[in-house]
Design a protein around this motif. Structure first.
Motif, PDB file in Angstrom:
ATOM      1  N   ARG A   4       0.818  -1.221   0.000  1.00  0.00           N
ATOM      2  CA  ARG A   4       0.000   0.000   0.000  1.00  0.00           C
ATOM      3  C   ARG A   4       0.853   1.274   0.000  1.00  0.00           C
ATOM      4  N   ASN A   5       1.807   1.343   0.942  1.00  0.00           N
ATOM      5  CA  ASN A   5       2.507   2.610   1.170  1.00  0.00           C
ATOM      6  C   ASN A   5       3.717   2.795   0.269  1.00  0.00           C
ATOM      7  N   GLY A  59      -5.421  -1.086  -3.469  1.00  0.00           N
ATOM      8  CA  GLY A  59      -6.546  -2.025  -3.574  1.00  0.00           C
ATOM      9  C   GLY A  59      -6.498  -3.069  -2.474  1.00  0.00           C
ATOM     10  N   THR A  60      -5.299  -3.438  -2.023  1.00  0.00           N
ATOM     11  CA  THR A  60      -5.158  -4.367  -0.902  1.00  0.00           C
ATOM     12  C   THR A  60      -5.472  -3.592   0.372  1.00  0.00           C
ATOM     13  N   HIS A  61      -6.472  -4.057   1.102  1.00  0.00           N
ATOM     14  CA  HIS A  61      -6.904  -3.312   2.286  1.00  0.00           C
ATOM     15  C   HIS A  61      -6.395  -3.946   3.578  1.00  0.00           C
ATOM     16  N   LYS A 102      -2.409 -13.924   3.806  1.00  0.00           N
ATOM     17  CA  LYS A 102      -2.804 -12.657   4.431  1.00  0.00           C
ATOM     18  C   LYS A 102      -1.575 -11.763   4.553  1.00  0.00           C
ATOM     19  N   SER A 103      -1.573 -10.682   3.797  1.00  0.00           N
ATOM     20  CA  SER A 103      -0.353  -9.875   3.695  1.00  0.00           C
ATOM     21  C   SER A 103      -0.113  -9.029   4.940  1.00  0.00           C
ATOM     22  N   CYS A 104      -1.095  -8.961   5.856  1.00  0.00           N
ATOM     23  CA  CYS A 104      -0.859  -8.238   7.116  1.00  0.00           C
ATOM     24  C   CYS A 104      -0.101  -9.104   8.109  1.00  0.00           C
TER      25      CYS A 104
END
Lengths: 266, 152
Positions: B27-28, B34-36, B57-59
């Motif tokens: 994201r940053n 688009g990935t939330h 899960k990318s988080c």
């Protein structure tokens, strides 16, 4: 999350060397518990040694009735492996019920048992089957591996290489899952060998355990009425917001009986 | 640490802090919003992307651990102005309301059909175990996924 050093070694020697060059290193397997706990600052290692590039730690094989699973094998690979499905379907079924699909694509068998979460699925298979944990230093018999709440007999710099399961005549894993987390409120792993029956319970207490009194009775008479007749005196069951200890005690009994009746029909 | 990876077919090479999560990197650093990030605790599935072809899960993964990998995000599902088949089916079946969970749900759905092209409704529901939607009640999501499966 606090800052840390990061290494992704290619072999066990490099991994151990990197681990021992810091005071407070941690192994990173799939990270499904470690990363969330680092976000919460419940864990703040000075260095993470990522094991995902060590090919020696991955893979599934069968030889002489022993199913070997590398420590860094992900749950999805265990669940979908034809070797596992054909030789030990209870283990494939257990792996297919861990967490959710995305967790199964990252989480590993070695990470799960090294963490020894009291409600994790895999520890019940380790104790419920005749198994050995092969580490970077030695072989540990399943019965000597789990030491209590989130505790194992691994040294801090010791690494699980693979797990060897002796394939039983039949086995089954049943889980009464928390509907949100999919962790076991009670999980039962029951196996039958020619010379032994094993019953392991996860989720119900501070650490996975075997029901020795019942195993002996079931070996002589594999029938659910044995469960009613045996005084297997389980104490110190978990009592929490998900289920009280009486409820868990009842679930253990009902689920062992159900597991027996399913295996009888096979 | 400097990491190099392929994202939606494009090679990138960036310096990242070891503790940067993959979701935040996407994201940053890469600007692919688009990935939330919904819950940041591996529960909700808004951050699902494909890592070397598998939904994750990318988080709950470090960006440095994605070094040398291939990642696909929701932005990579279609190369043109047109929606991909799954996105189009979600639109047609009204499978979203607020849309926050949608990128993650779609990435999970695409992963499901790759591994199991003709799932039963129950298998679709099981496959969405790791995705939470607080608007739709899931019925239209299931319909949208089954529609793509039938057409495929």
């Amino acid at each position: 999350m606090y800052a840390f050093e990061y290494f992704a070694p290619k072999n066990l020697q490099e991994a151990t060397k990197a681990f021992n060059s810091f005071n407070d290193s941690k192994w990173l397997a799939g990270g499904m518990t470690l990363i969330p706990s680092m976000k919460l600052r419940m864990n703040a290692p000075s260095a993470l040694i990522d094991l995902s590039s060590i090919e020696q730690l991955k893979g599934i094989s069968i030889k002489n009735n022993i199913l070997s699973i590398g420590a860094m094998t992900i749950h999805a690979d265990v669940a979908n492996s034809l070797d596992v499905i054909n030789s030990l379907p209870a283990l494939a079924s257990l792996a297919s019920g861990i967490g959710d699909p995305q967790v199964r694509n990252r989480g590993t068998i070695g990470g799960s048992i090294a963490n020894n979460d009291p409600a994790a699925d895999y520890p019940s298979a380790i104790l419920g089957l005749k198994s050995k944990i092969i580490t970077s230093k030695k072989e540990i018999d399943a019965g000597n591996f789990f030491n209590g709440f989130f505790s194992t007999s691994l040294d801090t710099d010791e690494l699980i290489v693979k797990i060897n399961f002796q394939i039983p005549e039949s086995a089954i894993y049943l889980k009464f899952a928390n509907p949100v987390s999919r962790y076991a409120i009670v999980g039962i792993f029951l196996s039958k060998y020619h010379d032994e029956v094993r019953v392991a319970v996860t989720g119900a207490a501070s650490c996975v355990f075997r029901v020795n009194e019942l195993e002996e009775g079931l070996f002589h008479d594999f029938c659910s009425s044995v469960v009613d007749k045996t005084d297997y005196g389980i104490t110190n069951l978990n009592d929490d917001i998900h289920a009280n200890s009486e409820y868990r005690r009842y679930l253990i009994k009902v689920m062992i009986k159900k597991a027996i009746s399913i295996l009888q029909k096979k | 640490m400097r990491i190099s990876l392929t994202i939606n077919g494009n090679p990138v090479s960036e310096d990242v802090d070891n503790r940067t999560l993959l979701a935040d990197f996407i994201r940053n650093t890469l600007g692919l919003t688009g990935t939330h990030v919904g819950c940041d605790t591996s529960q909700c599935g808004c951050c699902v992307v494909h890592l070397n072809g598998e939904a994750i899960k990318s988080c709950t993964m470090l960006a440095v651990a994605a070094n040398n990998s291939e990642i696909t995000t929701i932005e990579g599902l279609s190369n043109s102005e047109d929606l991909s088949a799954m996105q189009e089916s979600f639109r047609r079946n009204h499978a979203l309301q607020c849309g926050y969970c949608t990128p993650g749900v779609i990435m999970s759905a695409v992963d499901l059909l790759k591994n199991n092209p003709k799932p039963t409704e129950e298998e679709v529901r099981d496959a969405l175990e790791g995705n939470l939607c607080r608007c739709t009640g899931y019925h239209n999501i299931i319909k949208a996924i089954l529609d793509v499966s039938k057409a495929g």
